[in-house]
Design a protein around this motif. Structure first.
Motif, mmCIF file in Angstrom:
data_model
loop_
_atom_site.group_PDB
_atom_site.id
_atom_site.type_symbol
_atom_site.label_atom_id
_atom_site.label_comp_id
_atom_site.label_asym_id
_atom_site.label_seq_id
_atom_site.Cartn_x
_atom_site.Cartn_y
_atom_site.Cartn_z
ATOM 1 N N ASP A 50 -9.728 4.283 4.638
ATOM 2 C CA ASP A 50 -8.498 4.951 4.243
ATOM 3 C C ASP A 50 -7.996 4.559 2.857
ATOM 4 N N VAL A 51 -8.560 3.497 2.289
ATOM 5 C CA VAL A 51 -8.020 2.973 1.038
ATOM 6 C C VAL A 51 -9.133 2.348 0.203
ATOM 7 N N ALA A 52 -8.993 2.479 -1.112
ATOM 8 C CA ALA A 52 -9.829 1.747 -2.064
ATOM 9 C C ALA A 52 -8.915 0.759 -2.764
ATOM 10 N N LYS A 70 -5.650 2.893 -3.872
ATOM 11 C CA LYS A 70 -5.735 4.352 -3.863
ATOM 12 C C LYS A 70 -5.779 4.792 -2.404
ATOM 13 N N ARG A 71 -4.759 5.530 -1.991
ATOM 14 C CA ARG A 71 -4.658 6.040 -0.617
ATOM 15 C C ARG A 71 -4.501 7.559 -0.679
ATOM 16 N N ASN A 76 0.399 13.632 -1.029
ATOM 17 C CA ASN A 76 1.484 14.614 -0.967
ATOM 18 C C ASN A 76 2.848 13.983 -0.690
ATOM 19 N N ARG A 77 2.894 12.696 -0.509
ATOM 20 C CA ARG A 77 4.166 12.032 -0.230
ATOM 21 C C ARG A 77 4.654 11.297 -1.471
ATOM 22 N N GLN A 78 4.411 10.000 -1.524
ATOM 23 C CA GLN A 78 4.919 9.180 -2.624
ATOM 24 C C GLN A 78 3.898 8.983 -3.733
ATOM 25 N N GLY A 79 2.710 9.475 -3.560
ATOM 26 C CA GLY A 79 1.656 9.300 -4.548
ATOM 27 C C GLY A 79 0.545 8.438 -3.991
ATOM 28 N N GLN A 80 -0.674 8.727 -4.422
ATOM 29 C CA GLN A 80 -1.818 8.033 -3.839
ATOM 30 C C GLN A 80 -2.120 6.680 -4.477
ATOM 31 N N TYR A 81 -1.503 6.366 -5.615
ATOM 32 C CA TYR A 81 -1.766 5.102 -6.296
ATOM 33 C C TYR A 81 -0.587 4.155 -6.128
ATOM 34 N N ARG A 98 -2.271 6.222 -14.587
ATOM 35 C CA ARG A 98 -1.874 5.633 -15.869
ATOM 36 C C ARG A 98 -0.404 5.206 -15.849
ATOM 37 N N MET A 99 0.448 6.016 -15.256
ATOM 38 C CA MET A 99 1.872 5.680 -15.169
ATOM 39 C C MET A 99 2.101 4.498 -14.220
ATOM 40 N N VAL A 100 1.338 4.440 -13.153
ATOM 41 C CA VAL A 100 1.482 3.350 -12.192
ATOM 42 C C VAL A 100 1.038 2.028 -12.822
#
Length: 113
Positions: A50-52, A70-71, A76-81, A98-100
């Motif tokens: 489920d995650v890297a 990375k999820r 579609n919710r809070q972001g995958q990163y 990049r922003m994260v």
């Protein structure tokens, strides 16, 4: 006679989440700058179902200072990163890697006397 049952490879083998080459370029770019600054020394990459996770260490035998996760299910919710600190606190979460990662770049900026 026994009937032969074909393997269902798509159902039995779990997919693994992994970082794409462009994502790794972004992560390794900041990692290289932090190593050059003497802040970080080692890293580890885990690809799970489920995650890297890209874990950053100050020393090899310690707990990771930061985890970059990375999820895809969170896309579609809070972001995958997400960048997670040593205490498990989410420092930054979002849709754009990049922003994260900018939360880590602030650690690189120091006052010069």
């Amino acid at each position: 006679m026994n009937s032969i049952t074909p393997f269902q490879t798509h159902a039995s083998t779990p997919e693994q989440v992994a970082f794409h080459r462009t994502e790794l370029n972004e992560i390794l770019s900041i990692y290289g700058r932090m190593v050059a600054a003497g802040e970080w020394r080692d890293y580890g990459i885990s690809t799970l179902r489920d995650v890297a996770v890209f874990s950053v260490f100050r020393r090899t035998a310690e707990n990771p200072l930061y985890r970059i996760e990375k999820r895809p299910k969170m896309r579609n919710r809070q972001g995958q990163y997400a960048v997670i600190g040593i205490d498990g606190q989410v420092l930054k979460r979002g849709h754009d890697l990049r922003m994260v990662l900018r939360v880590l770049e602030r650690k690189l900026i120091r006052a010069v006397e």
